[in-house]
Write a protein that holds these residues in place. Structure first.
Motif, mmCIF file in Angstrom:
data_model
loop_
_atom_site.group_PDB
_atom_site.id
_atom_site.type_symbol
_atom_site.label_atom_id
_atom_site.label_comp_id
_atom_site.label_asym_id
_atom_site.label_seq_id
_atom_site.Cartn_x
_atom_site.Cartn_y
_atom_site.Cartn_z
ATOM 1 N N ASP A 229 4.702 13.823 -2.749
ATOM 2 C CA ASP A 229 4.155 14.570 -3.874
ATOM 3 C C ASP A 229 5.267 15.308 -4.614
ATOM 4 O O ASP A 229 6.254 15.766 -4.023
ATOM 5 N N LYS A 230 5.079 15.451 -5.933
ATOM 6 C CA LYS A 230 6.107 16.097 -6.754
ATOM 7 C C LYS A 230 6.340 17.556 -6.373
ATOM 8 O O LYS A 230 7.425 18.099 -6.638
ATOM 9 N N SER A 231 5.341 18.191 -5.750
ATOM 10 C CA SER A 231 5.521 19.590 -5.339
ATOM 11 C C SER A 231 6.596 19.734 -4.275
ATOM 12 O O SER A 231 7.188 20.810 -4.120
ATOM 13 N N LEU A 232 6.874 18.680 -3.531
ATOM 14 C CA LEU A 232 7.928 18.708 -2.516
ATOM 15 C C LEU A 232 9.310 18.563 -3.135
ATOM 16 O O LEU A 232 10.316 18.929 -2.522
ATOM 17 N N VAL A 233 9.335 18.011 -4.348
ATOM 18 C CA VAL A 233 10.612 17.716 -5.004
ATOM 19 C C VAL A 233 11.031 18.819 -5.956
ATOM 20 O O VAL A 233 12.213 19.159 -6.052
ATOM 21 N N HIS A 234 10.058 19.412 -6.640
ATOM 22 C CA HIS A 234 10.372 20.400 -7.678
ATOM 23 C C HIS A 234 11.158 21.583 -7.105
ATOM 24 O O HIS A 234 10.710 22.261 -6.188
ATOM 25 N N GLY A 235 12.336 21.821 -7.650
ATOM 26 C CA GLY A 235 13.149 22.955 -7.242
ATOM 27 C C GLY A 235 13.774 22.840 -5.865
ATOM 28 O O GLY A 235 14.272 23.829 -5.324
ATOM 29 N N VAL A 236 13.786 21.636 -5.288
ATOM 30 C CA VAL A 236 14.284 21.485 -3.917
ATOM 31 C C VAL A 236 15.762 21.833 -3.807
ATOM 32 O O VAL A 236 16.226 22.307 -2.762
ATOM 33 N N ALA A 237 16.528 21.610 -4.876
ATOM 34 C CA ALA A 237 17.967 21.874 -4.827
ATOM 35 C C ALA A 237 18.278 23.359 -4.751
ATOM 36 O O ALA A 237 19.382 23.745 -4.317
ATOM 37 N N ALA A 238 17.321 24.215 -5.151
ATOM 38 C CA ALA A 238 17.579 25.653 -5.188
ATOM 39 C C ALA A 238 16.831 26.418 -4.103
ATOM 40 O O ALA A 238 16.868 27.649 -4.077
ATOM 41 N N SER A 239 16.153 25.719 -3.204
ATOM 42 C CA SER A 239 15.342 26.400 -2.192
ATOM 43 C C SER A 239 15.616 25.817 -0.807
ATOM 44 O O SER A 239 15.387 24.622 -0.575
ATOM 45 N N GLU A 240 16.095 26.656 0.097
ATOM 46 C CA GLU A 240 16.346 26.216 1.466
ATOM 47 C C GLU A 240 15.056 25.820 2.162
ATOM 48 O O GLU A 240 15.017 24.858 2.937
ATOM 49 N N ASP A 241 13.976 26.565 1.899
ATOM 50 C CA ASP A 241 12.689 26.247 2.528
ATOM 51 C C ASP A 241 12.203 24.862 2.089
ATOM 52 O O ASP A 241 11.735 24.063 2.909
ATOM 53 N N ILE B 202 0.863 -1.193 0.000
ATOM 54 C CA ILE B 202 0.000 0.000 0.000
ATOM 55 C C ILE B 202 0.893 1.234 0.000
ATOM 56 O O ILE B 202 1.633 1.478 0.966
ATOM 57 N N ASP B 203 0.855 1.990 -1.089
ATOM 58 C CA ASP B 203 1.559 3.274 -1.168
ATOM 59 C C ASP B 203 0.584 4.394 -0.830
ATOM 60 O O ASP B 203 -0.512 4.460 -1.425
ATOM 61 N N LEU B 204 0.959 5.256 0.092
ATOM 62 C CA LEU B 204 0.130 6.416 0.433
ATOM 63 C C LEU B 204 0.557 7.585 -0.444
ATOM 64 O O LEU B 204 1.644 8.154 -0.265
ATOM 65 N N GLU B 205 -0.296 7.929 -1.391
ATOM 66 C CA GLU B 205 0.065 8.902 -2.416
ATOM 67 C C GLU B 205 -0.131 10.333 -1.920
ATOM 68 O O GLU B 205 -1.072 10.635 -1.195
ATOM 69 N N GLY B 206 0.773 11.233 -2.352
ATOM 70 C CA GLY B 206 0.645 12.644 -2.024
ATOM 71 C C GLY B 206 1.003 12.990 -0.603
ATOM 72 O O GLY B 206 0.605 14.047 -0.094
ATOM 73 N N PHE B 207 1.769 12.147 0.070
ATOM 74 C CA PHE B 207 2.098 12.399 1.470
ATOM 75 C C PHE B 207 2.915 13.699 1.586
ATOM 76 O O PHE B 207 3.809 13.966 0.799
ATOM 77 N N GLY B 208 2.557 14.474 2.602
ATOM 78 C CA GLY B 208 3.274 15.717 2.851
ATOM 79 C C GLY B 208 2.575 16.955 2.352
ATOM 80 O O GLY B 208 3.018 18.071 2.612
ATOM 81 N N THR B 209 1.462 16.786 1.628
ATOM 82 C CA THR B 209 0.755 17.955 1.092
ATOM 83 C C THR B 209 -0.679 18.045 1.565
ATOM 84 O O THR B 209 -1.283 19.111 1.508
ATOM 85 N N GLY B 210 -1.275 16.950 2.026
ATOM 86 C CA GLY B 210 -2.693 16.949 2.371
ATOM 87 C C GLY B 210 -3.004 17.147 3.839
ATOM 88 O O GLY B 210 -4.154 17.076 4.245
ATOM 89 N N GLY B 211 -1.998 17.385 4.662
ATOM 90 C CA GLY B 211 -2.252 17.613 6.077
ATOM 91 C C GLY B 211 -2.615 16.359 6.842
ATOM 92 O O GLY B 211 -3.216 16.419 7.915
#
Length: 505
Positions: free
Chosen positions: A415-427, A389-398
């Motif tokens: 979720d891909k939103s956590l990955v996109h641009g991660v190398a260039a953003s400290e946050d 069982i993979d829990l999809e979108g973890f980290g974005t849905g609260g």
């Protein structure tokens, strides 16, 4: 026709600039009866008096709109359009959807759902003028009609939409619990239509905008336009072809590899639905899922993807290719099927495939508090068979850690939103680090999706993410092209960085 309707017709007929056509006759009668002095008074005074009493169409105040109190949505909409056309003003329709109201009714009953609707309607009215209208559709939707005015430009409508959303999303106290609802809004301005637009067309256009907002995602707002309408018509045209597409095999599973983030070795494949449409080309699931739902074919789509995926996995095994697992997405409709787990167990038994080689992706929202008991039982039963069982979108849905611990999840899918641009953003880096720490504390491996650059892959590897998936490794491809990719990939020497993989076109 009742007295109210007769009065309404008389008011419309005796109001407006057309009544000045009688002014010459009135002036002539005044001249005959009282000479030049009465002629001048009639010529100057009659238009002034007519304007003061509202004869030229000053219909926007409470007294002039009194005849509208308590009528139907269609009646108010048509009157607002006529008023706006008569005065050169603008009116607007807001269609508002709160899908979570269904969950309130399911868990707390229809009385609690009606209490929530009444409270939301009251809050919406406090955000409006006294001449505006709020209509409760009795399900999860509200219609707001904005009385004609001269300052209803696009930015004003969007600001009003934000104000209505804030009112609707204020937490509710229902049956001793606090409920936070999400809102989608569709807007149609009378400025987008010609003079002869009907209430039916106007309201329908706002509904089209709302449908697009719902498909876009949580808390979206869409303004109706000709382009949006064409998109809506195109989506609905697909409904007529869906059953045929499923019957003829035009909807196929495409596969994207999942790799070990450190070694680059292929560990599995995820199946994605693609429709090879005869006139529109290759369609992604996002382009036809809504039509699939409206034709009530989601369960059939899920079964089609499952059977194609396990067939492909067996073919890769027969070819000597190393693919550990296949992942298949389960929709809400799939998870509400009481016979889901029995059917999966039967299919796996017939094809002779070990259950641990099949992984099911479930959306994060289905494990939230108050989830349907059938869904929870199905998830538990599927895990009991031995499937992952993979829990999809973890980290974005609260989703809370406690909620995750109460479900037999075997992997967290970031979720891909956590990955996109991660190398260039400290946050983003800090957020990723925190989520991976939660994953480690839960004892669950993490799979990062949407990996597109070498830098993103490097960050994930350094942060301890176990698995990765994305266009950096390969886009989704047909079973045939995926077989070629695997043959080439596994015929090469080990490639620890995983960065030289050929992309399947």
């Amino acid at each position: 026709m009742d007295l109210s309707d007769l009065r309404h017709l008389l008011v419309k007929g005796l109001s407006g600039p057309q009544m000045l056509a009688f002014l010459p006759a009135m002036c002539l009668a005044a001249y005959w009866g009282g000479g030049e002095v009465l002629l001048v008074l009639c010529a100057l005074g009659t238009p002034l008096v007519y304007a003061v009493v509202g004869g030229f169409g000053r219909w926007s105040g409470p007294l002039e709109l009194d005849h509208l109190r308590g009528p139907s949505l269609d009646r108010v909409a048509q009157d607002f359009l006529e008023i706006a056309r008569h005065n050169g003003q603008t009116t607007a329709c807001f269609q508002i959807a709160l899908p979570d109201l269904d969950q309130i009714e399911h868990h707390f009953g229809p009385d609690s759902a009606q209490e929530a609707r009444d409270l939301i309607a009251s809050r919406l009215r406090t955000s409006l003028r006294g001449s505006d209208y709020v209509f409760d559709a009795g399900d999860t939707r509200f219609t707001v009609l904005i009385a004609p005015g001269f300052r209803l430009r696009l930015d004003n409508l969007l600001d009003l939409g934000k104000r209505l959303r804030d009112s609707a999303e204020t937490p509710l106290s229902i049956a001793g619990t606090t409920q936070t609802l999400t809102t989608c809004i569709g807007i149609a301005s009378s400025l987008n239509f010609g003079r002869n637009v009907t209430a039916e067309t106007w309201l329908g256009s706002a509904s089209e905008a709302l449908e697009d907002a719902v498909l876009t995602g949580t808390s979206a707002t869409r303004l109706w336009s000709d382009r949006l309408s064409r998109k809506h018509q195109s989506r609905h045209a697909l409904q007529h072809d869906i059953v045929t597409a499923l019957d003829t095999g035009c909807i196929q599973a495409f596969y994207q590899p999942q790799v070990n983030a450190r070694s680059g070795a292929v560990t599995g494949m995820e199946a994605f639905a693609r429709w090879d449409h005869p006139t529109r080309g290759l369609l992604t699931a996002a382009e036809f899922l809504q039509a699939m739902r409206e034709r009530q074919q989601m369960a059939r789509l899920g079964r089609t993807m499952f059977l194609q995926a396990v067939t492909a996995l067996q073919a890769w095994d027969d070819a000597g290719l190393d693919v550990g697992t296949v992942s298949i997405n389960l929709s809400d409709e799939d998870l509400r099927d009481p016979d889901l787990s029995n059917r999966i167990a039967g299919d796996l038994d017939r094809c002779g495939l070990p259950a641990h080689r099949v992984v099911f992706d479930i959306p994060e929202h289905v494990i939230a508090p108050g989830t349907d008991d059938v869904i929870r039982r199905n998830i538990g039963a599927i895990a009991g068979i031995g499937c992952g069982i993979d829990l999809e979108g973890f980290g974005t849905g609260g989703c809370s850690v406690i909620a995750v611990q109460q479900v037999p999840v075997t992997r967290l899918k970031l979720d891909k939103s956590l990955v996109h641009g991660v190398a260039a953003s400290e946050d983003r880096m800090r957020a990723l680090h925190a989520i991976l720490a939660v994953s480690e504390r839960l004892g669950l491996p993490a799979l990062a999706t949407g990996v597109e650059t070498i830098e993103e892959h490097g960050v994930l590897r350094d942060q301890g993410c176990s698995f990765a998936q994305g266009f950096l490794f390969a886009p989704p491809a047909s079973a045939t092209d995926t077989t070629l990719w695997l043959t080439e990939r596994q015929g090469l020497q080990d490639n620890p960085s995983g960065l030289q993989l050929r992309r399947v076109k």
